[in-house]
Design a protein around this motif. Structure first.
Motif, mmCIF file in Angstrom:
data_model
loop_
_atom_site.group_PDB
_atom_site.id
_atom_site.type_symbol
_atom_site.label_atom_id
_atom_site.label_comp_id
_atom_site.label_asym_id
_atom_site.label_seq_id
_atom_site.Cartn_x
_atom_site.Cartn_y
_atom_site.Cartn_z
ATOM 1 N N TRP A 17 1.080 -1.292 0.395
ATOM 2 C CA TRP A 17 -0.015 -0.202 -0.081
ATOM 3 C C TRP A 17 0.703 1.039 0.238
ATOM 4 C CZ3 TRP A 17 0.487 3.406 3.961
ATOM 5 C CH2 TRP A 17 1.289 2.960 5.471
ATOM 6 N N LYS A 18 2.250 1.072 1.139
ATOM 7 C CA LYS A 18 3.107 2.519 0.292
ATOM 8 C C LYS A 18 3.437 2.486 -0.803
ATOM 9 C CE LYS A 18 4.872 2.023 5.237
ATOM 10 N NZ LYS A 18 5.602 1.201 6.066
ATOM 11 N N GLY A 19 3.223 2.231 -2.166
ATOM 12 C CA GLY A 19 4.465 1.730 -2.739
ATOM 13 C C GLY A 19 3.046 2.098 -4.035
ATOM 14 N N THR A 20 1.320 1.798 -3.946
ATOM 15 C CA THR A 20 0.450 1.840 -4.681
ATOM 16 C C THR A 20 -0.576 2.814 -4.831
ATOM 17 O OG1 THR A 20 -0.283 0.265 -3.993
ATOM 18 C CG2 THR A 20 0.978 -0.535 -5.599
ATOM 19 N N THR A 21 -0.623 3.088 -3.361
ATOM 20 C CA THR A 21 -1.711 3.692 -2.609
ATOM 21 C C THR A 21 -1.368 4.485 -1.583
ATOM 22 O OG1 THR A 21 -2.694 2.127 -1.662
ATOM 23 C CG2 THR A 21 -3.990 1.891 -3.433
ATOM 24 N N ALA A 22 -0.803 5.032 -1.579
ATOM 25 C CA ALA A 22 0.076 5.838 -1.105
ATOM 26 C C ALA A 22 -0.732 7.779 -1.315
ATOM 27 C CB ALA A 22 1.824 6.489 -0.413
ATOM 28 N N TRP A 23 -0.676 7.537 -2.352
ATOM 29 C CA TRP A 23 -1.037 9.164 -3.237
ATOM 30 C C TRP A 23 -2.621 9.134 -2.728
ATOM 31 C CZ3 TRP A 23 -5.235 9.612 -6.552
ATOM 32 C CH2 TRP A 23 -5.716 9.227 -7.045
ATOM 33 N N ASN A 24 -3.039 8.277 -2.608
ATOM 34 C CA ASN A 24 -4.666 7.802 -2.335
ATOM 35 C C ASN A 24 -4.930 8.554 -0.572
ATOM 36 O OD1 ASN A 24 -6.690 6.945 -3.281
ATOM 37 N ND2 ASN A 24 -5.213 5.176 -4.011
#
Lengths: 186, 165
Positions: free
Chosen positions: A58-65
């Motif tokens: 989740w840190k790599g793929t959805t942290a932006w979310n």
């Protein structure tokens, strides 16, 4: 300028602005506008338990979310403090229908104060709207693979059939809640 | 930025998840998204699309407002995507811009998940984005809606292997 901004923004200003977030996020970092991914990321980050759905990077793929929803919260603060919250000038029919449900005939603020306060959480209405409503939003958005932004804007704008189906289903669910559930329990 | 590019060029696999890749979380790279979110939140509140009243009006077909917002948002996004595609624009990070297609499968998840979401949307008057905007705008009880939405998401994740998709 500030005075103009403090009025409610009409649909033909707000709609195109919202639509422009799709190319903006793509240009910034190839991200697809959608908010419900943040709920999954919050689960992965916060809630313990070994569930496959939440075992991802989740840190790599959805942290932006998460950064995006933190911004949305801040945007709400700024809108309320700098520009002011308006009470929607809703149609007389809707106002009467809401009054008929016993939720008050005065429209003040963005949500009825008879339901959306901490005190009202202990009432059937408050628990249904605030707690059950939220649960269904989270469950349904994850199950359905998206919400109003992900399906309704990004998905439809890229002409995806799953998103059209999801939006039809969302509408059916909303009609059911409005015309069957609310009159029954309120 | 280089770490962000690497994380996206690597296809997701359970192996990368297990490694954690904590160093990929660079706060400075997140600033543009936080700024975009802030603007998004302001638009959501000022256009009243976060309002329980506006959602009721929409489901009762008694105002054009929500349809106007969603329709013109769709139209603007659609035209923008076409322009980006025709001009073969790349993102700031140099990647070709793509919107990955969703797989339909049997479609159960869209029908059932969508309906459940719709019920929740009408009851709470908020979908995932507006939840946070509403809480920020001072209707703090929506923080509880956010909490139950996270619980709902977790419940879905837990039941996922047993649900039709």
């Amino acid at each position: 300028m500030l005075q103009w901004l403090s009025h409610p923004w009409p649909w033909y200003v707000a709609g195109p602005l919202i639509g422009l977030f799709v190319p903006a996020l793509l240009l910034i970092g190839n991200k697809q506008l959608g908010v419900s991914g943040s709920l999954r990321a919050l689960c992965a980050a916060v809630v313990p338990g070994k569930v496959e759905f939440f075992s991802y990077d989740w840190k790599g793929t959805t942290a932006w979310n998460l950064a995006f929803v933190a911004g949305i919260f801040l945007g709400g603060v700024i809108a309320a403090t700098v520009l002011g919250v308006t009470s929607p000038a809703i149609s007389a029919h809707t106002r009467d229908a809401i009054a008929g449900l016993g939720m008050g005939s005065q429209v003040t603020g963005l949500a009825p104060v008879s339901v959306f306060t901490w005190k009202a959480l202990l009432t059937l209405r408050g628990a249904t709207c605030v707690l059950l409503g939220g649960f269904l939003v989270g469950f349904g958005a994850s199950y359905g693979g998206g919400c109003t932004s992900g399906h309704g804007i990004t998905g439809l704008a890229s002409l995806q059939l799953p998103s059209l189906i999801a939006m039809i289903a969302i509408f059916v669910g909303g009609l059911f809640a409005t015309f069957v559930i609310m009159p029954l329990i309120f | 930025m280089t770490t962000a590019v690497r994380s996206r060029s690597q296809p997701f696999s359970p192996a990368t998840a297990r490694r954690g890749d904590a160093q990929q979380l660079r706060l400075s790279g997140l600033v543009p998204y936080a700024l975009m979110g802030t603007l998004f939140g302001i638009v959501l509140v000022k256009s009243e699309v976060v309002s329980w009243y506006r959602i009721q009006e929409m489901f009762r077909f008694e105002s054009f407002h929500m349809y106007g917002v969603l329709g013109s948002a769709f139209f603007t996004a659609f035209v923008s995507l076409q322009v980006l595609k025709r001009l073969k624009v790349r993102s700031r990070t140099g990647e070709p811009i793509t919107v990955p297609p969703r797989s339909l499968g049997k479609g159960y998840r869209y029908w059932i998940g969508g309906s459940i979401f719709g019920i929740g949307w009408a009851l709470s008057g908020a979908c995932p984005g507006p939840l946070f905007a509403l809480a920020g705008s001072g209707v703090t009880v929506y923080l509880m809606t956010a909490v139950t939405a996270i619980l709902g998401t977790w419940t879905y994740g837990y039941l996922r292997p047993r649900l039709p998709h």
